[in-house]
Scaffold this motif. Structure first.
Motif, PDB file in Angstrom:
ATOM      1  N   ARG A  70       0.872  -1.214  -0.123  1.00 32.04           N
ATOM      2  CA  ARG A  70       0.005  -0.032  -0.028  1.00 32.04           C
ATOM      3  C   ARG A  70       0.783   1.113  -0.118  1.00 32.04           C
ATOM      4  N   ASP A  71       1.938   1.157   0.576  1.00 33.57           N
ATOM      5  CA  ASP A  71       2.923   2.410   0.560  1.00 33.57           C
ATOM      6  C   ASP A  71       3.482   2.770  -0.921  1.00 33.57           C
ATOM      7  N   LEU A  72       3.308   1.790  -1.705  1.00 34.89           N
ATOM      8  CA  LEU A  72       3.944   1.948  -3.163  1.00 34.89           C
ATOM      9  C   LEU A  72       3.110   2.727  -4.120  1.00 34.89           C
ATOM     10  N   GLU A  73       1.826   2.796  -3.603  1.00 36.11           N
ATOM     11  CA  GLU A  73       0.854   3.129  -4.587  1.00 36.11           C
ATOM     12  C   GLU A  73       0.994   4.714  -4.943  1.00 36.11           C
ATOM     13  N   GLY A  74       1.236   4.876  -6.335  1.00 37.60           N
ATOM     14  CA  GLY A  74       1.612   6.164  -6.934  1.00 37.60           C
ATOM     15  C   GLY A  74       3.003   6.552  -6.945  1.00 37.60           C
ATOM     16  N   ALA A  75       3.895   5.591  -6.417  1.00 39.75           N
ATOM     17  CA  ALA A  75       5.252   6.111  -6.159  1.00 39.75           C
ATOM     18  C   ALA A  75       5.885   5.894  -7.824  1.00 39.75           C
TER      19      ALA A  75
END
Length: 182
Positions: A70-75
């Motif tokens: 979930r942390d990587l969403e949009g990275a």
């Protein structure tokens, strides 16, 4: 695939898998598998260490804890290079999980082969896939594909996220790269 795991070859690597990159200030950056060349394929223009190499990427993400899906969403993808699987273990890391690259609109960056003495033709690639012969106008804006040493990704992440330096080859400063660019 069962996570976490530390690969001994690229056989179980898949595009989208990610791992934490420990930073000098105690935070974490994120490395990602961008592409894997099938072992039966070879291309003289692509640096290849056989079953020990893959296309690694540095994500525009930093956190207090190791990355989760979930942390990587949009990275965004900052940089890519051919890496040895040992690069994943730098700092005691391992593959923590997988998030499909397509979920965030990420695809391998475009690059152009250098001109060699024996072959003056230059080719446009996306990841490990040859797209076509490069148009002369594409030879300047696209970088070549670099081969990264095992500690390179961690050093590159420290420069960007700890020291605040934006390297000149930071892909975010250039036109967007993606499947529609080819």
């Amino acid at each position: 695939m069962k996570y976490p795991f530390l690969p001994k070859s690229n056989r179980h690597l898949k595009a989208g898998q990610f791992w934490p990159v420990p930073l000098a200030d105690g935070r974490y950056a994120c490395g990602r598998v961008i592409d894997v060349m099938p072992p039966e394929e070879t291309d003289l223009h692509v640096p290849n260490l056989g079953t020990r190499s893959f296309l690694a990427g540095l994500m525009d993400w930093v956190g207090e804890n190791p990355p989760a899906d979930r942390d990587l969403e949009g990275a965004l993808l900052i940089d890519q290079g051919v890496a040895h699987i040992g690069a994943i273990a730098v700092g005691g890391s391992c593959i923590l999980g997988e998030r499909p690259l397509q979920a965030d609109g990420i695809s391998p960056l475009l690059w152009v082969t250098p001109m060699s003495l024996g072959d003056r033709t230059r080719y446009l690639y996306q990841g490990f896939r040859r797209v076509r012969e490069a148009d002369p106008t594409e030879c300047t804006p696209y970088f070549g594909l670099s081969a990264w040493s095992k500690p390179y990704l961690q050093a590159r992440a420290n420069l960007r996220f700890v020291d605040g330096q934006l390297p000149a080859d930071d892909y975010q400063t250039y036109a967007p790269f993606g499947p529609d660019s080819a």
